[in-house]
Design an enzyme around this catalytic site. Sequence first.
Site, PDB file in Angstrom:
ATOM      1  N   HIS A   7     -10.967   8.325  18.437  1.00 48.01           N
ATOM      2  CA  HIS A   7     -11.950   7.284  18.141  1.00 48.01           C
ATOM      3  C   HIS A   7     -13.313   7.886  17.839  1.00 48.01           C
ATOM      4  CE1 HIS A   7     -12.669   7.926  22.480  1.00 48.01           C
ATOM      5  NE2 HIS A   7     -13.902   7.536  22.221  1.00 48.01           N
ATOM      6  N   GLU A  43     -17.560  -2.603  26.005  1.00 47.09           N
ATOM      7  CA  GLU A  43     -17.014  -1.955  24.825  1.00 47.09           C
ATOM      8  C   GLU A  43     -15.905  -2.756  24.170  1.00 47.09           C
ATOM      9  OE1 GLU A  43     -13.591   0.964  25.739  1.00 47.09           O
ATOM     10  OE2 GLU A  43     -15.222   1.515  27.101  1.00 47.09           O
ATOM     11  N   GLN A  59     -14.810   2.678  18.479  1.00 45.58           N
ATOM     12  CA  GLN A  59     -15.186   2.155  19.793  1.00 45.58           C
ATOM     13  C   GLN A  59     -16.653   1.746  19.729  1.00 45.58           C
ATOM     14  OE1 GLN A  59     -15.756   5.033  22.987  1.00 45.58           O
ATOM     15  NE2 GLN A  59     -14.735   3.651  24.413  1.00 45.58           N
ATOM     16  N   HIS A  83     -20.433   9.486  20.046  1.00 39.92           N
ATOM     17  CA  HIS A  83     -19.520  10.581  20.360  1.00 39.92           C
ATOM     18  C   HIS A  83     -18.257  10.500  19.512  1.00 39.92           C
ATOM     19  CE1 HIS A  83     -17.886   7.399  23.009  1.00 39.92           C
ATOM     20  NE2 HIS A  83     -16.728   8.018  22.848  1.00 39.92           N
ATOM     21  N   GLU A 133     -15.338  13.978  23.394  1.00 40.86           N
ATOM     22  CA  GLU A 133     -14.472  13.422  24.431  1.00 40.86           C
ATOM     23  C   GLU A 133     -13.032  13.841  24.166  1.00 40.86           C
ATOM     24  OE1 GLU A 133     -13.286   9.006  26.244  1.00 40.86           O
ATOM     25  OE2 GLU A 133     -14.634   9.159  24.526  1.00 40.86           O
TER      26      GLU A 133
END
Length: 140
Positions: A7, A43, A59, A83, A133
């Site tokens: 994502h 989210e 996301q 991110h 991540e």
Amino acid sequence: MFLRIDHVGIACHNLEEKIGFYESTFGLVVVSREVNEAQGVREAMLHVADGEGGTSYVQLLEPLSPETAVGKFLAKRGEGVHHIGYGVEDVSKAMAEIAAKGVRLIDERPRHGSMGASIAFLHPKDVGGVLTELVEAPRQ
């Protein structure tokens, strides 16, 4: 090590407004909504595509308060990419391999992420300024 781009995390001021934009502009569909108190965000995960390595998402992240990491990001940089999440087979193994190469880990051990995933973050200063991540999808 990476199976796919899991994502792209995008910080926003108004989750509902951004969901509407991504739905109407790109035809994306919300597949999950969560409030993650530990990370201080509300989210939504929007489905982008399915591939050999798994599913990819956008996301959208709205901070629960200005003092959260995403809240501070928005105050400093405004809305935008927060991110990148990469899918991995085993997040603990990936963390060990990456740490052995000198990249600092923000998380000492995996933690709970969106849609039941196990996640861990890498320090952006060691990854070209990109908060990164690692995402291990839940076992089916």
